[in-house]
Write a protein that holds these residues in place. Structure first.
Motif, PDB file in Angstrom:
ATOM      1  N   HIS A  26      -8.673 -63.578  21.906  1.00 27.66           N
ATOM      2  CA  HIS A  26      -8.674 -61.828  22.224  1.00 27.66           C
ATOM      3  C   HIS A  26      -9.244 -62.345  23.745  1.00 27.66           C
ATOM      4  O   HIS A  26      -8.589 -61.074  24.461  1.00 27.66           O
ATOM      5  CB  HIS A  26      -9.675 -61.181  21.734  1.00 27.66           C
ATOM      6  CG  HIS A  26     -10.061 -61.457  20.737  1.00 27.66           C
ATOM      7  ND1 HIS A  26      -9.644 -60.394  19.909  1.00 27.66           N
ATOM      8  CD2 HIS A  26     -11.092 -62.180  19.667  1.00 27.66           C
ATOM      9  CE1 HIS A  26      -9.301 -61.074  18.214  1.00 27.66           C
ATOM     10  NE2 HIS A  26     -10.602 -61.753  18.083  1.00 27.66           N
ATOM     11  N   ASP A  27      -9.661 -63.055  24.784  1.00 29.53           N
ATOM     12  CA  ASP A  27      -9.715 -62.903  25.855  1.00 29.53           C
ATOM     13  C   ASP A  27      -8.696 -63.011  26.797  1.00 29.53           C
ATOM     14  O   ASP A  27      -7.673 -62.435  27.137  1.00 29.53           O
ATOM     15  CB  ASP A  27     -10.857 -63.455  27.000  1.00 29.53           C
ATOM     16  CG  ASP A  27     -12.193 -62.932  26.445  1.00 29.53           C
ATOM     17  OD1 ASP A  27     -12.151 -61.553  25.827  1.00 29.53           O
ATOM     18  OD2 ASP A  27     -13.169 -63.522  26.439  1.00 29.53           O
ATOM     19  N   VAL A  28      -7.413 -63.701  26.124  1.00 31.90           N
ATOM     20  CA  VAL A  28      -6.481 -64.416  26.549  1.00 31.90           C
ATOM     21  C   VAL A  28      -5.676 -63.305  26.317  1.00 31.90           C
ATOM     22  O   VAL A  28      -4.522 -62.920  27.167  1.00 31.90           O
ATOM     23  CB  VAL A  28      -6.421 -66.118  26.211  1.00 31.90           C
ATOM     24  CG1 VAL A  28      -4.465 -66.512  26.385  1.00 31.90           C
ATOM     25  CG2 VAL A  28      -6.948 -66.632  26.624  1.00 31.90           C
ATOM     26  N   TYR A  29      -5.347 -63.061  24.927  1.00 29.92           N
ATOM     27  CA  TYR A  29      -4.942 -62.076  24.571  1.00 29.92           C
ATOM     28  C   TYR A  29      -4.835 -61.016  25.189  1.00 29.92           C
ATOM     29  O   TYR A  29      -3.581 -60.358  26.063  1.00 29.92           O
ATOM     30  CB  TYR A  29      -4.825 -61.720  23.219  1.00 29.92           C
ATOM     31  CG  TYR A  29      -3.617 -60.412  22.185  1.00 29.92           C
ATOM     32  CD1 TYR A  29      -2.248 -61.181  22.456  1.00 29.92           C
ATOM     33  CD2 TYR A  29      -4.092 -58.886  22.311  1.00 29.92           C
ATOM     34  CE1 TYR A  29      -1.205 -60.228  22.404  1.00 29.92           C
ATOM     35  CE2 TYR A  29      -3.334 -58.359  22.137  1.00 29.92           C
ATOM     36  CZ  TYR A  29      -1.554 -59.258  21.708  1.00 29.92           C
ATOM     37  OH  TYR A  29      -0.650 -58.029  21.682  1.00 29.92           O
ATOM     38  N   ARG A  30      -5.468 -60.623  25.971  1.00 35.27           N
ATOM     39  CA  ARG A  30      -5.771 -59.033  26.708  1.00 35.27           C
ATOM     40  C   ARG A  30      -5.363 -59.541  28.090  1.00 35.27           C
ATOM     41  O   ARG A  30      -4.961 -58.411  29.075  1.00 35.27           O
ATOM     42  CB  ARG A  30      -8.100 -58.146  26.441  1.00 35.27           C
ATOM     43  CG  ARG A  30      -7.606 -57.989  25.940  1.00 35.27           C
ATOM     44  CD  ARG A  30      -8.962 -57.536  24.729  1.00 35.27           C
ATOM     45  NE  ARG A  30      -9.414 -57.156  23.919  1.00 35.27           N
ATOM     46  CZ  ARG A  30      -8.780 -57.214  22.546  1.00 35.27           C
ATOM     47  NH1 ARG A  30      -8.384 -58.836  22.189  1.00 35.27           N
ATOM     48  NH2 ARG A  30      -9.252 -56.869  21.310  1.00 35.27           N
ATOM     49  N   ARG A  31      -5.317 -60.644  28.917  1.00 30.10           N
ATOM     50  CA  ARG A  31      -4.926 -60.758  30.376  1.00 30.10           C
ATOM     51  C   ARG A  31      -3.078 -60.744  29.390  1.00 30.10           C
ATOM     52  O   ARG A  31      -2.490 -61.045  31.295  1.00 30.10           O
ATOM     53  CB  ARG A  31      -5.417 -62.669  30.198  1.00 30.10           C
ATOM     54  CG  ARG A  31      -7.119 -62.028  31.153  1.00 30.10           C
ATOM     55  CD  ARG A  31      -6.772 -63.347  31.479  1.00 30.10           C
ATOM     56  NE  ARG A  31      -7.504 -64.994  30.913  1.00 30.10           N
ATOM     57  CZ  ARG A  31      -8.489 -64.643  30.670  1.00 30.10           C
ATOM     58  NH1 ARG A  31      -9.156 -64.507  30.476  1.00 30.10           N
ATOM     59  NH2 ARG A  31      -7.803 -66.580  29.446  1.00 30.10           N
ATOM     60  N   LEU A  32      -2.803 -61.181  28.506  1.00 32.84           N
ATOM     61  CA  LEU A  32      -1.421 -61.306  28.619  1.00 32.84           C
ATOM     62  C   LEU A  32      -0.519 -59.466  28.633  1.00 32.84           C
ATOM     63  O   LEU A  32       0.577 -59.629  28.726  1.00 32.84           O
ATOM     64  CB  LEU A  32      -0.832 -62.264  27.928  1.00 32.84           C
ATOM     65  CG  LEU A  32      -1.625 -63.356  27.520  1.00 32.84           C
ATOM     66  CD1 LEU A  32      -1.016 -64.698  26.732  1.00 32.84           C
ATOM     67  CD2 LEU A  32      -0.673 -64.541  29.180  1.00 32.84           C
TER      68      LEU A  32
END
Lengths: 148, 534
Positions: B377-383
């Protein structure tokens, strides 16, 4: 039309794997991909990917030495990691179905500040941007190449 | 028994529609056979919540994946680039990004200028009035004054830059490189009954708003009102010839699967660079055992795709995501041959916006950027909405070993042999792609992007199907003459991308249609002079 329903064992494995792929997050306020509504959407959306997903689940079962869903909790993550590392088209298809159902769920979309709606008819706002940026190019002399 | 017609057009896409409209003024009886259906605006994915998912289903760009009853399979296993298309009224214009650059003057003279490829039997100046007419008919947005092109005047203002375009523009200025708002067939104002773009963002698989020009909503309503008949769900198996070696009509399967014969005084093929050679090869007979119009042996050869090198990265601020037409800018900085490089000819950069939520997730997972597990979830929100990307669309020089043949085993739902693609990337293309990737990385880094990724060639990037029935003045080195007529069969014409001699390095639809209008004009002139079949 051939039967496109996973067996209960396959479905259980897929649900267990989906929970590992995208777990629920209290911090972000989102369900996991194994949540009932999302998982039902996954099962109903296999369509063109059905054969590949079934193949992927067979690979997962082989790596698990049986049903993935029956593994002890501490075994699930390493088996899933091996499964993911093996890659291949069946895994890509499984990934695709899980992701395309997860990232259209209303709760997930809202958590991302995305409106849970189709693009039409409301559309979206798009700013014009700074057209003065083009001034430098407007001053450039034509440079297309003449041909005989 | 079907009534004979004067003109039989096979295929209703970019070129078939343009030639039908242009010939309608002759008042000849004109019939177009189209293997697909009409697509209604309410059918398009952007009407529903499953809008992104349908890009992997009934609106997949790859016909083997889409597999509608109106599609035919393509054996593309021996090609690093897969053919993408759409079969229906409007053809590929239903499912394109609407990027609408023209070929450049130099593209028609690559042999003379650079010693590669072949010169065309037509030139930019000859096509210029047809480019302009086609821009008016399709409805082009853009901005006059691009120093990379001879002056022309798009009828509508350009697409917005948005955050993504402004960021690219600023980066290109810092590098001192050319960029310009693209010519696009997405309407930026209400135009000829089409609503202006409202930024649905999901333009490729059809526009529910009707802002994107596809020939089902541009040329065809005019052509039909002028008397042209368009018959859908009619899949042509072969073109027939008579004892004089002239085309006599076509055998096709109708919507109920019944075999029909349609007699015609003249046949115009508009089936694209894969469908056209497939049809000509399937029209082999005792008189032409190697395929119709194939005395040169070049039918199916010299297939050109335009290899795409796509490079992307992520910036620290949210950009447009997919909330706007995906392509809005181009650069021609590296279009022309530079003898300091190790390859001939060049490429266009086309600058894109971001992806929707599902496409970002799927692509980033496939690239190994988006993990499984707690970090997801954290990575996706940065992408999401932070992606910025561009593609080098590379000139693909003609090579005879790149070809379309008939698959010995694979057949469509009517039992008609399917096309087989054999294609390899040339050394020249690979060097050009590497050059494009290196420059794209510089652009992205200058634009503040990090975490840069590359997809080269784009796997499902075979949009542009060119060269497989090339035009030319020498019957031994070409399939049709300088105005689209078969050297062998004097009432058989080809008007789609298969007649291209070289590929240039731009999206081809504008030039395909201008060329089709030019061929139609030549037909009309020779009809008046009664010299059409001489």
């Amino acid at each position: 039309m051939p039967d496109q329903t996973l067996t209960s064992g396959e479905a259980a494995d897929l649900r267990c794997l989906a929970a590992l792929m995208i777990p629920a997050s209290a911090r972000h306020g989102v369900p996991g991909a194994d949540e009932a509504t999302i998982f039902a959407d996954i099962l109903a959306s296999l369509e063109r990917d059905f054969a590949d997903v079934r193949k992927a689940l067979a690979q997962l079962a082989t790596l698990s030495g049986g049903r993935f869903a029956d593994l002890a909790p501490d075994r699930c993550a390493p088996v899933a990691a091996d499964f993911k590392a093996a890659g291949g088209a069946p895994l890509a298809a499984l990934n695709r179905v899980v992701l395309l159902c997860y990232y259209r769920d209303d709760r997930v979309m809202r958590s991302l500040n995305q409106e849970p709606r189709p693009p039409f008819p409301k559309g979206h706002d798009l700013e014009q941007g700074d057209w003065s940026l083009l001034d430098r190019i407007r001053e450039r002399k034509p440079f297309w190449r003449a041909a005989p | 028994m079907n009534e004979p017609v004067d003109v039989l057009i096979i295929g209703s896409g970019a070129s078939g529609a343009a030639v039908a409209w242009s010939l309608a003024e002759t008042k000849m009886r004109i019939l177009c056979l189209e293997q697909g259906d009409w697509v209604k605006p309410t059918d398009y994915p952007s009407n529903g919540r499953d809008w992104e998912a349908r890009l992997f289903a009934d609106f997949a760009i790859n016909p083997n994946r889409r597999a509608r009853p109106t599609d035919y399979p393509i054996n593309d296993s021996n090609s690093p680039i897969k053919v993408v298309n759409f079969n229906g009224v409007g053809g590929g214009t239903v499912m394109y990004t609407a990027h609408f650059p023209r070929l450049h003057p130099s593209d028609f003279r690559t042999r003379t200028l650079d010693g590669v490829g072949e010169d065309w039997p037509v030139d930019y100046a000859t096509l210029e009035p047809f480019f302009a007419e086609n821009d008016r008919m399709m409805g082009v947005s853009g901005l006059a004054g691009d120093p990379a092109y001879p002056l022309h005047h798009p009828p509508m203002p350009p697409l917005p830059l948005g955050k993504s375009g402004a960021r690219f523009g600023a980066a290109m200025n810092r590098l001192g490189w050319h960029w310009w708002p693209s010519d696009s067939t997405i309407a930026t104002t209400d135009y000829e009954g089409r609503g202006r773009c409202i930024n649905l963002g999901h333009c490729t698989p059809g526009c529910a708003q009707g802002a994107k020009a596809s020939t089902d909503i541009t040329y065809w309503p005019h052509a039909i009102r002028a008397g042209v008949e368009l018959r859908t769900r009619c899949r042509v198996r072969e073109i027939t010839t008579n004892e004089h070696g002239m085309a006599s009509g076509a055998i096709y399967y109708d919507a109920e699967g019944r075999e029909q014969f349609q007699a015609a005084e003249m046949v115009i093929v508009a089936c694209n660079g894969v469908g056209t050679p497939r049809l000509l090869l399937n029209s082999a007979s005792a008189r032409s055992p190697d395929g119709l119009a194939n005395s040169s042996g070049l039918v199916g050869k010299n297939l050109m795709f335009h290899p795409y090198a796509h490079v992307y990265g992520y910036v620290d601020q949210p950009l447009d995501g997919n909330h706007g037409p995906p392509l809005c800018l181009w650069s021609q900085e590296f279009y022309e041959t530079d003898t300091a490089r190790d390859f001939a000819r060049g490429y266009t950069f086309q600058f894109g916006r971001g992806y929707g939520s599902i496409m970002e997730a799927i692509n980033s997972t496939a690239a190994g950027r988006l993990p499984w597990g707690a970090d997801h979830h954290d990575v996706y929100r940065r992408l999401l909405n932070h992606r910025i990307g561009l593609s080098a669309i590379c000139e693909d020089l003609p090579e005879e070993h790149n070809r379309v043949t008939l698959d010995p085993d694979l057949k469509d739902s009517h039992g008609i042999p399917a096309p087989k693609i054999d294609y390899t990337l040339s050394a020249n293309s690979l060097k050009m792609m590497d050059h494009g990737i290196a420059n794209a990385k510089r652009i992205l880094e200058t634009a503040g992007a990090t975490d840069i990724g590359v997809e080269s060639p784009i796997l499902n990037g075979g949009w542009h199907l060119l060269g497989t029935a090339r035009m030319g003045n020498d019957p031994q080195r070409s399939v049709v003459n300088g105005w689209g007529r078969s050297h062998d069969v004097k009432n058989l014409f080809i008007v789609d991308g298969s007649i291209w001699v070289t590929s240039g390095g731009v999206n081809p639809t504008s030039t395909i249609q201008a060329l089709a209008m030019y061929v139609a004009d030549q037909i009309k002139q020779r009809l008046s002079a009664a010299t059409l079949f001489d």
